[in-house]
Motif scaffolding. Structure first.
Motif, PDB file in Angstrom:
ATOM      1  N   PRO A 134       0.789  -1.243   0.000  1.00  9.42           N
ATOM      2  CA  PRO A 134       0.000   0.000   0.000  1.00  9.42           C
ATOM      3  C   PRO A 134       0.820   1.291   0.000  1.00  9.42           C
ATOM      4  CG  PRO A 134      -0.132  -1.150   2.117  1.00  9.42           C
ATOM      5  CD  PRO A 134       0.595  -2.064   1.192  1.00  9.42           C
ATOM      6  N   LYS A 135       2.120   1.215   0.239  1.00 10.73           N
ATOM      7  CA  LYS A 135       2.918   2.460   0.201  1.00 10.73           C
ATOM      8  C   LYS A 135       3.457   2.739  -1.206  1.00 10.73           C
ATOM      9  CE  LYS A 135       5.252   1.090   3.836  1.00 10.73           C
ATOM     10  NZ  LYS A 135       6.100   0.663   4.796  1.00 10.73           N
ATOM     11  N   SER A 136       3.149   1.865  -2.134  1.00  5.88           N
ATOM     12  CA  SER A 136       3.728   1.979  -3.488  1.00  5.88           C
ATOM     13  C   SER A 136       2.853   2.838  -4.404  1.00  5.88           C
ATOM     14  CB  SER A 136       3.876   0.583  -4.096  1.00  5.88           C
ATOM     15  OG  SER A 136       4.579  -0.252  -3.201  1.00  5.88           O
ATOM     16  N   LYS A 137       3.462   3.246  -5.516  1.00  5.13           N
ATOM     17  CA  LYS A 137       2.759   4.177  -6.437  1.00  5.13           C
ATOM     18  C   LYS A 137       2.804   3.680  -7.877  1.00  5.13           C
ATOM     19  CE  LYS A 137       2.387   8.016  -3.688  1.00  5.13           C
ATOM     20  NZ  LYS A 137       1.871   7.159  -2.623  1.00  5.13           N
ATOM     21  N   VAL A 138       1.754   4.067  -8.644  1.00  6.95           N
ATOM     22  CA  VAL A 138       1.688   3.809 -10.090  1.00  6.95           C
ATOM     23  C   VAL A 138       1.744   5.159 -10.799  1.00  6.95           C
ATOM     24  CG1 VAL A 138       0.222   2.995 -11.982  1.00  6.95           C
ATOM     25  CG2 VAL A 138       0.277   1.731  -9.814  1.00  6.95           C
ATOM     26  N   LEU A 139       2.721   5.305 -11.674  1.00  4.51           N
ATOM     27  CA  LEU A 139       2.835   6.555 -12.449  1.00  4.51           C
ATOM     28  C   LEU A 139       2.521   6.245 -13.908  1.00  4.51           C
ATOM     29  CD1 LEU A 139       6.104   8.568 -11.705  1.00  4.51           C
ATOM     30  CD2 LEU A 139       3.791   9.450 -12.011  1.00  4.51           C
ATOM     31  N   ILE A 140       1.536   6.942 -14.466  1.00  2.50           N
ATOM     32  CA  ILE A 140       1.196   6.738 -15.879  1.00  2.50           C
ATOM     33  C   ILE A 140       1.753   7.909 -16.667  1.00  2.50           C
ATOM     34  CG2 ILE A 140      -0.681   6.312 -17.524  1.00  2.50           C
ATOM     35  CD1 ILE A 140      -2.450   5.600 -15.066  1.00  2.50           C
ATOM     36  N   LEU A 141       2.675   7.622 -17.555  1.00  5.00           N
ATOM     37  CA  LEU A 141       3.353   8.673 -18.317  1.00  5.00           C
ATOM     38  C   LEU A 141       2.924   8.541 -19.769  1.00  5.00           C
ATOM     39  CD1 LEU A 141       6.749   7.956 -16.551  1.00  5.00           C
ATOM     40  CD2 LEU A 141       5.207   9.886 -16.085  1.00  5.00           C
ATOM     41  N   ASP A 142       1.978   9.389 -20.172  1.00  2.00           N
ATOM     42  CA  ASP A 142       1.255   9.205 -21.429  1.00  2.00           C
ATOM     43  C   ASP A 142       1.680  10.261 -22.453  1.00  2.00           C
ATOM     44  OD1 ASP A 142      -0.635   8.737 -23.394  1.00  2.00           O
ATOM     45  OD2 ASP A 142      -2.325   8.556 -22.006  1.00  2.00           O
ATOM     46  N   ALA A 143       2.128   9.807 -23.609  1.00  2.00           N
ATOM     47  CA  ALA A 143       2.529  10.753 -24.672  1.00  2.00           C
ATOM     48  C   ALA A 143       1.325  11.495 -25.249  1.00  2.00           C
ATOM     49  CB  ALA A 143       3.243   9.994 -25.788  1.00  2.00           C
ATOM     50  N   VAL A 203      -2.422   6.034  -7.794  1.00  2.00           N
ATOM     51  CA  VAL A 203      -2.204   6.289  -9.227  1.00  2.00           C
ATOM     52  C   VAL A 203      -2.024   7.787  -9.473  1.00  2.00           C
ATOM     53  CG1 VAL A 203      -3.266   6.236 -11.522  1.00  2.00           C
ATOM     54  CG2 VAL A 203      -3.534   4.274  -9.994  1.00  2.00           C
ATOM     55  N   GLU A 204      -0.996   8.103 -10.247  1.00  2.00           N
ATOM     56  CA  GLU A 204      -0.868   9.482 -10.736  1.00  2.00           C
ATOM     57  C   GLU A 204      -0.774   9.442 -12.253  1.00  2.00           C
ATOM     58  OE1 GLU A 204       2.374  11.807  -9.114  1.00  2.00           O
ATOM     59  OE2 GLU A 204       2.191  13.165 -10.833  1.00  2.00           O
ATOM     60  N   TYR A 205      -1.629  10.238 -12.920  1.00  2.00           N
ATOM     61  CA  TYR A 205      -1.658  10.263 -14.384  1.00  2.00           C
ATOM     62  C   TYR A 205      -1.034  11.558 -14.896  1.00  2.00           C
ATOM     63  CZ  TYR A 205      -3.349  10.573 -19.148  1.00  2.00           C
ATOM     64  OH  TYR A 205      -3.406  10.708 -20.510  1.00  2.00           O
ATOM     65  N   ARG A 206      -0.078  11.439 -15.816  1.00  2.00           N
ATOM     66  CA  ARG A 206       0.509  12.637 -16.429  1.00  2.00           C
ATOM     67  C   ARG A 206       0.375  12.541 -17.943  1.00  2.00           C
ATOM     68  NH1 ARG A 206       6.255  13.083 -13.136  1.00  2.00           N
ATOM     69  NH2 ARG A 206       5.346  12.913 -11.057  1.00  2.00           N
ATOM     70  N   SER A 207      -0.398  13.471 -18.521  1.00  2.00           N
ATOM     71  CA  SER A 207      -0.560  13.481 -19.981  1.00  2.00           C
ATOM     72  C   SER A 207       0.626  14.199 -20.624  1.00  2.00           C
ATOM     73  CB  SER A 207      -1.868  14.181 -20.347  1.00  2.00           C
ATOM     74  OG  SER A 207      -1.776  15.532 -19.980  1.00  2.00           O
ATOM     75  N   GLN A 208       0.707  14.098 -21.946  1.00  2.00           N
ATOM     76  CA  GLN A 208       1.748  14.776 -22.738  1.00  2.00           C
ATOM     77  C   GLN A 208       3.148  14.533 -22.191  1.00  2.00           C
ATOM     78  OE1 GLN A 208       0.448  18.770 -24.249  1.00  2.00           O
ATOM     79  NE2 GLN A 208      -1.224  18.403 -22.821  1.00  2.00           N
ATOM     80  N   HIS A 209       3.389  13.326 -21.744  1.00  2.00           N
ATOM     81  CA  HIS A 209       4.726  12.908 -21.308  1.00  2.00           C
ATOM     82  C   HIS A 209       5.224  11.828 -22.261  1.00  2.00           C
ATOM     83  CE1 HIS A 209       4.261  15.205 -17.705  1.00  2.00           C
ATOM     84  NE2 HIS A 209       5.385  14.743 -17.192  1.00  2.00           N
ATOM     85  N   LYS A 210       5.947  12.267 -23.260  1.00  2.00           N
ATOM     86  CA  LYS A 210       6.431  11.311 -24.261  1.00  2.00           C
ATOM     87  C   LYS A 210       7.839  10.853 -23.876  1.00  2.00           C
ATOM     88  CE  LYS A 210       7.331  10.836 -29.169  1.00  2.00           C
ATOM     89  NZ  LYS A 210       7.286  11.483 -30.467  1.00  2.00           N
ATOM     90  N   ALA A 211       7.956   9.589 -23.483  1.00  2.00           N
ATOM     91  CA  ALA A 211       9.266   9.071 -23.066  1.00  2.00           C
ATOM     92  C   ALA A 211      10.188   9.042 -24.283  1.00  2.00           C
ATOM     93  CB  ALA A 211       9.107   7.668 -22.493  1.00  2.00           C
ATOM     94  N   VAL A 212      11.372   9.617 -24.132  1.00  2.00           N
ATOM     95  CA  VAL A 212      12.342   9.574 -25.235  1.00  2.00           C
ATOM     96  C   VAL A 212      13.580   8.773 -24.856  1.00  2.00           C
ATOM     97  CG1 VAL A 212      11.578  11.734 -26.311  1.00  2.00           C
ATOM     98  CG2 VAL A 212      13.384  11.795 -24.571  1.00  2.00           C
ATOM     99  N   GLY A 213      13.696   8.430 -23.565  1.00  2.00           N
ATOM    100  CA  GLY A 213      14.848   7.639 -23.147  1.00  2.00           C
ATOM    101  C   GLY A 213      14.583   6.947 -21.824  1.00  2.00           C
TER     102      GLY A 213
END
Ligand SMILES: Cc1cc2nc3c(=O)[nH]c(=O)nc-3n(C[C@H](O)[C@H](O)[C@H](O)COP(=O)(O)OP(=O)(O)OC[C@H]3O[C@@H](n4cnc5c(N)ncnc54)[C@H](O)[C@@H]3O)c2cc1C
Length: 422
Positions: free
Chosen positions: A209-218, A241-251
């Motif tokens: 329960p102390k862990s997190k999910v990060l959604i990194l969405d391009a 859960v934390e959702y972040r839009s317009q996050h395009k992973a490049v590396g």
């Protein structure tokens, strides 16, 4: 004819308008490449629609079919990989399909032959290609190496990698971060990444329960069922859960546990689940069939799914350039397969393929281990535009996640696996 065969034959007749089977070319040979949702269905329905007259060989390297649908539950831990795996034996036993456990290394559209890695050359009258997708690893710097070493996975083809991602989550200490990166659409299974985030969040909520999910969405926003997914993260997984839009992973850097972006600052995570951008699988690209979207997807004549560039080759499933609002889904691939199978049998029988095919789609997403939401659509071939369009007012989305829809989702999976494999 037993009852099941009778029902299937009836469905088959309905697909083509009825009168072909007696005239189906007896000595015709069809080769199908890929035993996934599209290929397995096409192989079976060509046999059914031709009244077992057409000789069908299915080429597939994997020993058994492992379903991507429901595989996110394996990642979350509420299912085992065996629960989503099925044998190919039924296609040989019930339908008389020859199964070549091999890999196609080359297609010669002029000679109408297919070369197998094992050395055999197969001749075809019609070829069905449903090879699914491959990944553009170069779209994320550092991904190819990290992937080769098994440190950063996509797990976007179900199987051993699904289990390996599950293992990474189990090994992660409580208090850790799981990050999933999503490429720009179109990609295989629009709701899939968001469903996976829910499954990992469900696991964390119950076991870490102390862990997190990060959604990194391009993308600008959640690509499928946005309101339902966002509500689930707010209601059920708040603080996880934390959702972040317009996050395009490049590396990515596996050793430092970093996801890198063009504009935003780097993100640290313990388990990085990176989805590179996708394109039609290698065999389609190397044969020159991927003629759309800068060589990523295969253009087809939507009425029959015959390739736009190669006669007698039919491309279906995730590998095609989709029509408007057509998702890259297993349900869609299964429907493409039936239209292509009917067109192939019609052509080989010297009759006109159905002038106005229809397709349906339903994608279920598990919000936790039991509660499910869906999106459904109906697509009709519009003759004067030569493309599929969504039928207004048909289909729709769930109001909220329910256990009843959970039972529908489980039944959907069992039914479609039987439809393609038995
Ligand atoms: C996590 C996840 C969840 C999903 N959930 C859903 C869902 O709930 N509902 C839904 O409808 N869809 C879902 N999908 C999408 C669905 O899995 C795909 O759309 C579907 O698999 C596409 O079918 P296909 O036949 O195009 O490709 P696949 O099913 O991938 O089949 C391709 C086959 O071709 C074979 N192949 C490739 N190259 C060769 C070659 N050269 N020679 C021989 N064989 C070859 C491969 O081994 C493979 O078996 C999900 C996907 C993922 C990743």
């Amino acid at each position: 004819m037993d009852r099941r065969t009778f029902v299937q034959a009836g469905a088959a007749l309905a697909l083509t308008g009825g009168s072909f089977s007696a005239r189906a070319a007896r000595s015709a040979k069809v080769v199908v490449i890929g035993g996934g949702f599209g290929g397995a269905t096409a192989a079976k329905y060509i046999r059914l629609l031709s009244n077992q007259q057409i000789d069908v060989t299915l080429v597939e390297p994997d020993k058994q079919f492992v379903s991507c649908p429901l595989s996110n539950l394996v990642v979350g831990g509420s299912r085992q990989i065996g629960d989503v795996s099925r044998s190919y034996d039924g296609l040989a036993r019930n339908q008389g399909i020859t199964i070549a456990r091999d890999y196609v290394t080359a297609i010669d559209p002029a000679a109408k032959t297919v070369q197998l890695a094992g050395g055999t050359t197969l001749k075809y009258d019609k070829l069905v290609l449903s090879p699914g997708i491959d990944f553009n690893f170069a779209s994320i710097d550092g991904m190819a190496d990290a992937y080769k070493q098994g440190k950063i996975l996509h797990a976007w083809k179900a199987g051993a990698e699904t289990v390996a991602l599950r293992r990474q989550l189990m090994d992660m200490p409580d208090g850790g971060v799981y990050a999933i990166t999503i490429p720009e659409a179109p990609f295989r299974c629009p709701p899939g990444p968001y469903e996976r985030a829910c499954q990992v969040a469900w696991y964390f909520k119950n076991f870490k329960p102390k862990s997190k999910v990060l959604i990194l969405d391009a993308n600008q926003d959640v690509v499928s069922k946005p309101a339902l997914f966002k509500k689930a993260w707010e209601d059920r997984y708040k603080g996880i859960v934390e959702y972040r839009s317009q996050h395009k992973a490049v590396g990515v850097s596996a050793d430092e546990g970093l996801v890198k972006f063009d504009v935003q600052s780097d993100v640290k995570a313990d388990v990085i689940n990176a989805l590179p951008s996708m394109r039609a699988s290698k065999i389609a690209v190397q044969t020159g069939l991927a003629n759309m979207a800068n060589g990523r997807w295969c253009g087809v004549n939507y009425r029959t799914f015959e390739s736009a560039v190669a006669k007698d080759i039919f491309v279906i499933g995730d590998a095609i350039q989709v029509a408007q609002l057509m998702p890259k889904s297993g349900h869609m691939a299964n429907n493409h397969a039936k239209v292509a199978a009917a067109a192939i049998v019609a052509q080989l029988s010297g009759i006109e393929p159905n002038p106005r095919p229809m397709l349906t789609n339903t994608c279920y997403s598990f919000i936790d281990d039991r509660n499910v939401v869906h999106v459904a659509s109906v697509h009709e071939f519009v003759v004067n535009e030569q493309t599929f369009k969504v039928v207004p007012g048909a289909g729709g989305v769930s109001a909220e996640p329910t256990e009843l829809e959970g039972s529908y989702a489980n039944n959907w999976a069992r039914t479609i696996w039987a439809d393609m494999l038995e």
